[in-house]
Scaffold this active site. Sequence first.
Site, PDB file in Angstrom:
ATOM      1  N   GLY A 166      -8.270   9.292  10.054  1.00 24.11           N
ATOM      2  CA  GLY A 166      -8.561   9.309  11.481  1.00 24.11           C
ATOM      3  C   GLY A 166      -9.678  10.238  11.907  1.00 24.11           C
ATOM      4  O   GLY A 166      -9.974  10.339  13.096  1.00 24.11           O
ATOM      5  N   ALA A 183      -9.529   5.508   4.775  1.00 24.13           N
ATOM      6  CA  ALA A 183      -9.403   6.687   5.639  1.00 24.13           C
ATOM      7  C   ALA A 183     -10.717   7.432   5.809  1.00 24.13           C
ATOM      8  O   ALA A 183     -11.435   7.691   4.848  1.00 24.13           O
ATOM      9  CB  ALA A 183      -8.330   7.651   5.126  1.00 24.13           C
ATOM     10  N   GLY A 184     -11.006   7.766   7.064  1.00 24.09           N
ATOM     11  CA  GLY A 184     -12.101   8.665   7.374  1.00 24.09           C
ATOM     12  C   GLY A 184     -13.400   8.028   7.822  1.00 24.09           C
ATOM     13  O   GLY A 184     -14.321   8.736   8.227  1.00 24.09           O
ATOM     14  N   ASN A 209      -8.886   1.528  10.310  1.00 24.16           N
ATOM     15  CA  ASN A 209      -7.956   1.412  11.433  1.00 24.16           C
ATOM     16  C   ASN A 209      -8.499   2.144  12.655  1.00 24.16           C
ATOM     17  O   ASN A 209      -8.967   1.542  13.615  1.00 24.16           O
ATOM     18  CB  ASN A 209      -6.587   1.945  11.040  1.00 24.16           C
ATOM     19  CG  ASN A 209      -5.509   1.668  12.092  1.00 24.16           C
ATOM     20  OD1 ASN A 209      -4.354   2.018  11.911  1.00 24.16           O
ATOM     21  ND2 ASN A 209      -5.843   1.042  13.203  1.00 24.16           N
ATOM     22  N   THR A 210      -8.485   3.481  12.615  1.00 27.12           N
ATOM     23  CA  THR A 210      -8.844   4.276  13.785  1.00 27.12           C
ATOM     24  C   THR A 210     -10.236   3.970  14.321  1.00 27.12           C
ATOM     25  O   THR A 210     -10.438   3.896  15.531  1.00 27.12           O
ATOM     26  CB  THR A 210      -8.738   5.778  13.452  1.00 27.12           C
ATOM     27  OG1 THR A 210      -7.440   6.063  12.925  1.00 27.12           O
ATOM     28  CG2 THR A 210      -8.965   6.623  14.693  1.00 27.12           C
ATOM     29  N   LYS A 263       0.851  -1.188   0.000  1.00 31.50           N
ATOM     30  CA  LYS A 263       0.000   0.000   0.000  1.00 31.50           C
ATOM     31  C   LYS A 263       0.884   1.234   0.000  1.00 31.50           C
ATOM     32  O   LYS A 263       1.760   1.392   0.856  1.00 31.50           O
ATOM     33  CB  LYS A 263      -0.917   0.020   1.214  1.00 31.50           C
ATOM     34  CG  LYS A 263      -1.833   1.238   1.229  1.00 31.50           C
ATOM     35  CD  LYS A 263      -2.495   1.438   2.574  1.00 31.50           C
ATOM     36  CE  LYS A 263      -3.112   2.815   2.638  1.00 31.50           C
ATOM     37  NZ  LYS A 263      -3.562   3.170   3.992  1.00 31.50           N
TER      38      LYS A 263
END
Length: 257
Positions: A161, A187-188, A209-210, A100
Amino acid sequence: MNNNKLKIADKYFRSRLIVGTGKYKSFNECAKAVKTSGADIVTVAVRRVNISDKNKARLMDYIDPKKITYLPNTAGCFTAEDAIRTLRLAREIGGWKLVKLEVLGDKKNLFPEMIETLRSTELLTKEGFKVMVYCNDDPLMAKRLENVGAAAIMPLAAPIGSGLGIQNKVNIKIIRKQTKLPLIIDAGLGQASDATIAMELGCDGVLINTAIAKAKNPIQMAEAMKLAVISGRKSFLSGRINPNLLGVASTTNRGII
């Protein structure tokens, strides 16, 4: 098979949920979340996580790379040179070619620097890497990434995040319509419904992830994301009804009393 499994480059994966391994309280918590999520792929920040020194705690001791595909990423890289060097190191350490790519433009917003990203993608592809690319939700740039050999397009939903969810559904739909490559939201995302929406837009998968790692209950959130991705995919394949501004009766007037 194409409907049930995610294909990236020449590999098939059962799960369409990719899980990041950063921000957890411990490797043990991370491993439990990954197992609960059912993910077949985890991202690993090569510059930040110990994956080679056996004398220190390693992610590999908790998540077996023989059972789960490691996706080395270039988190924290701000130039093409740094990103390329990092992924060459990953190849030397673990033989990884499916990677990635992240090349960030600034430390505050963490948006991708697309000129450097495009250049990196082209160079890495020529070296034999299968490059999954973190990018803006820009249909024109997404097409350019495809043209230089990207293995997957990974537009952000919102800043990394942030948990804001998908901010530009129109562009995601355009990218989906124009590319045959795997389209993975990266993301997001902040909650399970965001993952479902991404899948209902026709995306092939999501990377989270977050939203899992920083949830009050990461293990439970991992399960929620798993189910959300499955639900969204089934909804997309089922074919939604056409939206209508007016009410439409559930039954006909035929034979009405």
